[in-house]
Structure formats: C-alpha cells, structure tokens
Motif scaffolding. Structure first.
Motif, PDB file in Angstrom:
ATOM      1  N   LEU A   1       0.853  -1.193   0.000  1.00  0.00           N
ATOM      2  CA  LEU A   1       0.000   0.000   0.000  1.00  0.00           C
ATOM      3  C   LEU A   1       0.884   1.237   0.000  1.00  0.00           C
ATOM      4  O   LEU A   1       1.752   1.372   0.866  1.00  0.00           O
ATOM      5  CB  LEU A   1      -0.898   0.014   1.242  1.00  0.00           C
ATOM      6  N   VAL A   2       0.678   2.118  -0.968  1.00  0.00           N
ATOM      7  CA  VAL A   2       1.377   3.404  -0.997  1.00  0.00           C
ATOM      8  C   VAL A   2       0.358   4.475  -0.644  1.00  0.00           C
ATOM      9  O   VAL A   2      -0.554   4.770  -1.420  1.00  0.00           O
ATOM     10  CB  VAL A   2       2.009   3.690  -2.374  1.00  0.00           C
ATOM     11  N   LYS A   3       0.514   5.011   0.555  1.00  0.00           N
ATOM     12  CA  LYS A   3      -0.441   6.007   1.047  1.00  0.00           C
ATOM     13  C   LYS A   3      -0.183   7.359   0.399  1.00  0.00           C
ATOM     14  O   LYS A   3       0.960   7.740   0.190  1.00  0.00           O
ATOM     15  CB  LYS A   3      -0.339   6.111   2.565  1.00  0.00           C
ATOM     16  N   GLY A   4      -1.261   8.065   0.116  1.00  0.00           N
ATOM     17  CA  GLY A   4      -1.128   9.346  -0.559  1.00  0.00           C
ATOM     18  C   GLY A   4      -1.491  10.545   0.287  1.00  0.00           C
ATOM     19  O   GLY A   4      -1.766  11.628  -0.239  1.00  0.00           O
ATOM     20  N   GLY A   5      -1.480  10.378   1.602  1.00  0.00           N
ATOM     21  CA  GLY A   5      -1.845  11.494   2.466  1.00  0.00           C
ATOM     22  C   GLY A   5      -0.938  12.694   2.316  1.00  0.00           C
ATOM     23  O   GLY A   5      -1.359  13.828   2.545  1.00  0.00           O
ATOM     24  N   HIS A   6       0.330  12.465   1.919  1.00  0.00           N
ATOM     25  CA  HIS A   6       1.279  13.564   1.745  1.00  0.00           C
ATOM     26  C   HIS A   6       1.460  13.947   0.283  1.00  0.00           C
ATOM     27  O   HIS A   6       2.369  14.701  -0.046  1.00  0.00           O
ATOM     28  CB  HIS A   6       2.648  13.176   2.328  1.00  0.00           C
ATOM     29  N   LEU A   7       0.600  13.440  -0.595  1.00  0.00           N
ATOM     30  CA  LEU A   7       0.702  13.748  -2.020  1.00  0.00           C
ATOM     31  C   LEU A   7       0.039  15.089  -2.284  1.00  0.00           C
ATOM     32  O   LEU A   7      -1.164  15.185  -2.513  1.00  0.00           O
ATOM     33  CB  LEU A   7       0.047  12.640  -2.850  1.00  0.00           C
ATOM     34  N   ARG A   8       0.828  16.131  -2.267  1.00  0.00           N
ATOM     35  CA  ARG A   8       0.275  17.482  -2.310  1.00  0.00           C
ATOM     36  C   ARG A   8      -0.212  17.894  -3.694  1.00  0.00           C
ATOM     37  O   ARG A   8      -0.809  18.960  -3.851  1.00  0.00           O
ATOM     38  CB  ARG A   8       1.323  18.482  -1.814  1.00  0.00           C
ATOM     39  N   SER A   9       0.041  17.059  -4.716  1.00  0.00           N
ATOM     40  CA  SER A   9      -0.488  17.366  -6.044  1.00  0.00           C
ATOM     41  C   SER A   9      -1.984  17.079  -6.135  1.00  0.00           C
ATOM     42  O   SER A   9      -2.628  17.408  -7.122  1.00  0.00           O
ATOM     43  CB  SER A   9       0.250  16.548  -7.111  1.00  0.00           C
ATOM     44  N   SER A  10      -2.540  16.455  -5.082  1.00  0.00           N
ATOM     45  CA  SER A  10      -3.959  16.126  -5.063  1.00  0.00           C
ATOM     46  C   SER A  10      -4.634  16.816  -3.891  1.00  0.00           C
ATOM     47  O   SER A  10      -4.047  16.970  -2.823  1.00  0.00           O
ATOM     48  CB  SER A  10      -4.133  14.606  -4.943  1.00  0.00           C
ATOM     49  N   ASP A  11      -5.885  17.239  -4.101  1.00  0.00           N
ATOM     50  CA  ASP A  11      -6.646  17.807  -2.991  1.00  0.00           C
ATOM     51  C   ASP A  11      -7.398  16.717  -2.231  1.00  0.00           C
ATOM     52  O   ASP A  11      -8.185  16.993  -1.337  1.00  0.00           O
ATOM     53  CB  ASP A  11      -7.601  18.900  -3.473  1.00  0.00           C
ATOM     54  N   HIS A  12      -7.148  15.464  -2.624  1.00  0.00           N
ATOM     55  CA  HIS A  12      -7.696  14.323  -1.911  1.00  0.00           C
ATOM     56  C   HIS A  12      -6.539  13.539  -1.300  1.00  0.00           C
ATOM     57  O   HIS A  12      -5.381  13.943  -1.377  1.00  0.00           O
ATOM     58  CB  HIS A  12      -8.512  13.436  -2.868  1.00  0.00           C
ATOM     59  N   SER A  13      -6.859  12.405  -0.704  1.00  0.00           N
ATOM     60  CA  SER A  13      -5.838  11.536  -0.110  1.00  0.00           C
ATOM     61  C   SER A  13      -5.925  10.175  -0.797  1.00  0.00           C
ATOM     62  O   SER A  13      -6.579   9.255  -0.310  1.00  0.00           O
ATOM     63  CB  SER A  13      -6.081  11.399   1.396  1.00  0.00           C
TER      64      SER A  13
ATOM     65  N   ASP B   1      -9.772   6.396  -2.074  1.00  0.00           N
ATOM     66  CA  ASP B   1      -9.697   7.849  -2.011  1.00  0.00           C
ATOM     67  C   ASP B   1     -10.520   8.344  -0.831  1.00  0.00           C
ATOM     68  O   ASP B   1     -11.457   7.684  -0.380  1.00  0.00           O
ATOM     69  CB  ASP B   1     -10.217   8.461  -3.314  1.00  0.00           C
ATOM     70  N   ALA B   2     -10.152   9.502  -0.343  1.00  0.00           N
ATOM     71  CA  ALA B   2     -10.893  10.154   0.733  1.00  0.00           C
ATOM     72  C   ALA B   2     -10.601  11.636   0.672  1.00  0.00           C
ATOM     73  O   ALA B   2      -9.566  12.059   0.125  1.00  0.00           O
ATOM     74  CB  ALA B   2     -10.496   9.598   2.095  1.00  0.00           C
ATOM     75  N   ASP B   3     -11.503  12.437   1.209  1.00  0.00           N
ATOM     76  CA  ASP B   3     -11.250  13.863   1.308  1.00  0.00           C
ATOM     77  C   ASP B   3     -10.028  14.101   2.181  1.00  0.00           C
ATOM     78  O   ASP B   3      -9.820  13.403   3.181  1.00  0.00           O
ATOM     79  CB  ASP B   3     -12.459  14.582   1.919  1.00  0.00           C
ATOM     80  N   ARG B   4      -9.204  15.058   1.787  1.00  0.00           N
ATOM     81  CA  ARG B   4      -8.083  15.433   2.639  1.00  0.00           C
ATOM     82  C   ARG B   4      -8.623  16.263   3.805  1.00  0.00           C
ATOM     83  O   ARG B   4      -9.323  17.256   3.621  1.00  0.00           O
ATOM     84  CB  ARG B   4      -7.062  16.247   1.840  1.00  0.00           C
TER      85      ARG B   4
ATOM     86  N   ALA C   1      -9.868  -4.836   4.092  1.00  0.00           N
ATOM     87  CA  ALA C   1      -9.219  -4.378   5.326  1.00  0.00           C
ATOM     88  C   ALA C   1      -8.629  -2.988   5.136  1.00  0.00           C
ATOM     89  O   ALA C   1      -8.712  -2.132   6.024  1.00  0.00           O
ATOM     90  CB  ALA C   1      -8.131  -5.368   5.749  1.00  0.00           C
ATOM     91  N   VAL C   2      -8.023  -2.753   3.963  1.00  0.00           N
ATOM     92  CA  VAL C   2      -7.454  -1.426   3.684  1.00  0.00           C
ATOM     93  C   VAL C   2      -8.555  -0.385   3.555  1.00  0.00           C
ATOM     94  O   VAL C   2      -8.429   0.734   4.064  1.00  0.00           O
ATOM     95  CB  VAL C   2      -6.581  -1.480   2.420  1.00  0.00           C
ATOM     96  N   ALA C   3      -9.641  -0.744   2.892  1.00  0.00           N
ATOM     97  CA  ALA C   3     -10.756   0.199   2.761  1.00  0.00           C
ATOM     98  C   ALA C   3     -11.309   0.576   4.134  1.00  0.00           C
ATOM     99  O   ALA C   3     -11.593   1.760   4.406  1.00  0.00           O
ATOM    100  CB  ALA C   3     -11.861  -0.410   1.897  1.00  0.00           C
ATOM    101  N   PHE C   4     -11.446  -0.422   5.009  1.00  0.00           N
ATOM    102  CA  PHE C   4     -11.923  -0.137   6.365  1.00  0.00           C
ATOM    103  C   PHE C   4     -10.942   0.773   7.099  1.00  0.00           C
ATOM    104  O   PHE C   4     -11.342   1.759   7.739  1.00  0.00           O
ATOM    105  CB  PHE C   4     -12.123  -1.427   7.153  1.00  0.00           C
ATOM    106  N   ALA C   5      -9.647   0.439   7.025  1.00  0.00           N
ATOM    107  CA  ALA C   5      -8.635   1.229   7.733  1.00  0.00           C
ATOM    108  C   ALA C   5      -8.585   2.656   7.216  1.00  0.00           C
ATOM    109  O   ALA C   5      -8.390   3.606   7.992  1.00  0.00           O
ATOM    110  CB  ALA C   5      -7.269   0.558   7.598  1.00  0.00           C
ATOM    111  N   LYS C   6      -8.753   2.824   5.918  1.00  0.00           N
ATOM    112  CA  LYS C   6      -8.757   4.163   5.312  1.00  0.00           C
ATOM    113  C   LYS C   6      -9.929   4.982   5.873  1.00  0.00           C
ATOM    114  O   LYS C   6      -9.758   6.157   6.248  1.00  0.00           O
ATOM    115  CB  LYS C   6      -8.867   4.029   3.797  1.00  0.00           C
TER     116      LYS C   6
END
Length: 276
Positions: A184-196, A210-213, A243-248
């Motif tokens: 899993l590569v998390k995108g919470g710090h991916l600032r090119s997106s307004d989402h996570s 995906d989720a709202d930042r 499991a990942v969807a739940f954790a997200k």
C-alpha cells in the motif's frame, strides 16, 4: 462508517499484537495502536521494542530493549494467549528487525502481519538506524501480508519520489518486488492532489482508495492508526482490499476528530467512537 463487530461481554475477543516503540506523549506508537485496538473491540497485546522520549514537538531520544526481551514478548503471547493478527511500527535497528523476523518465522500459525515501516517521526527525527533499511527490505518485508509506508518512507525504501499517480504505482510495484503479499502506498502527503489517494498492489492488480483530505495540523499517529485498523480487520478475516478500505475510512474519521495537544502536532483520535 460500518464498524467491526464487538464481542459480547464475558466472551474472549480477537487478539491483535503491536510490535513497536512507545510514545511518551501518547500520540503515536504503541499508545496509538492500543487506542484503535480498544475502540475496534479487540484485545490488544504488545511487544515493546524501544522506549522513546518524545512529545508533540519532536523525538528527543530512544532506548532499545534487549533482543531476548523483544523476542520473548512475542513468543510468550503467541504461545499462551494466541493472536489473530499483528502489526509492526518503530523497530529501531537491524538487530531488532532480525529478532522480530526470526521470532515470527518460528510461530506455528500463519498470522496476518501488517508492516508499517516507521523510519522517522512526522517531525523528521530518525526512528530507524540507516543500516536497518536493508534488514527491513530483506528480512521483514517478505514476511508481511501488507506493508503501509508513507511517501517519505517509500523514498527511503525504494528510492522513488512519489509526485503523481504514475509514480505512486511505480512505487507500489517496487515495494511489492521486495516480497510482501500486498503493498500500500499512502497518498496522504501527495500534495499534487486535494484528496488523499492510496494505491494497493498485489503483484497483478491495483486497487485505489480515495478520501477527502482533512485540513488539520493534528495528524500525529495517523500511520500507526491506519496500520492498526487494518490489522484488526484482517483478524476478523477481511480480504486485504476490504481491510485497507476499512482502515482508510477509520483513519479519516480519526483525523476529523484530531485534537490539539502541547505546543506541536496533536494526535488523530480514535476516541470519537465513544460518541458514536
């Protein structure tokens, strides 16, 4: 969100172990894992590998526990209480990683293992000796059901600077090549997106989440919390993508409930479930 089912009073709940370091400020590490375990209704077990000296501003230092104590905690719990899943966090050194890996290979049962490859604190303070990266890649990743690095950790582990969806997928491929069943590569710090946006890869198929930042400076312990929630879901028998969807979804709600603490970054909060 739909929560994991709670065990009726008097019955033994599922058991999930965290193998990690403490956080004296209570925001991350074993403390964060234990909060998520409790709020998701599992019995949390711990194997402490290091004691950190930290607060909301940063990490001042840490002390590693002896290898026999690290291994002994895992063996004592697995041999008596039993565990249905486990997750790792801060492991500090190649020697500790080796001890954890050796102990894990010696367990009788195939237990899902979530590896959160903690290399540095959110403040940039190192929590892993540089020499330990090779041990992480060669010894622990091949044992993992799921690895959950953030983008800074991806850069350290596979040398890819994730800036967009293409490089995020490239990073997932490179991580999977190191041996875990799922990367899993998390995108919470991916600032090119307004989402996570997060990307999950099993060597064949990509899954995207995906989720709202959440606009908050208080995100201490977010990575620990996501990995702990994924371990809880795996203990319940969820397939890895579920499991990942739940954790997200869980960590997103914990970010919404985050609170200020001290003079720095406050923690994400699993305590929101007390009001649910």
């Amino acid at each position: 969100m739909d929560y994991l089912p709670l065990t009726p009073p008097g019955q033994t709940p599922l058991r999930v172990m965290t193998i990690a370091g403490t956080d004296s400020g209570g925001g991350a590490g074993i403390q964060a894992d234990s909060r998520t375990f409790a709020m998701l209704g599992v019995h949390g077990c711990v194997a402490v590998v290091a004691v950190t000296v930290q607060n909301s501003v940063g990490v001042k230092g840490f002390h590693e526990l002896p290898l026999d104590i690290v291994a002994g905690q895992i063996e004592a719990v697995a041999g008596d209480i039993g565990i249905q899943a486990a997750k790792t966090g801060m492991l500090a050194s190649s020697e500790i990683i080796g001890a954890v890996a050796d102990t894990w290979r010696g367990l009788d049962d195939e237990v899902p293992l979530v590896v959160d490859p903690v290399c540095a604190s959110m403040h940039g303070d190192p929590l892993l000796h540089p020499s330990a990266l090779d041990a992480l890649r060669s010894e622990l990743f091949p044992l993992a059901t799921l690895v959950t690095p953030n983008l800074d950790e991806v850069r350290l582990i596979v040398g890819i600077d994730v800036v967009d969806s293409k490089s995020q997928r490239d990073a997932a491929r490179a991580l999977h090549a190191l041996g875990p069943a799922w990367a899993l590569v998390k995108g919470g710090h991916l600032r090119s997106s307004d989402h996570s946006p997060d990307v999950l890869f099993d060597g064949t198929e990509f899954h995207e989440f995906d989720a709202d930042r959440i606009d908050t400076p208080h995100d201490h312990g977010a990575g620990d919390t996501l990995a702990a929630a994924a371990a809880c879901a795996l203990a319940h028998g969820f397939p890895v993508p579920d499991a990942v969807a739940f954790a997200k979804a869980w960590v997103t709600e914990c970010l919404r409930a985050a609170y200020p603490l001290g003079h720095g970054h406050g923690p994400v909060s699993a305590l929101f479930r007390l009001n649910a």
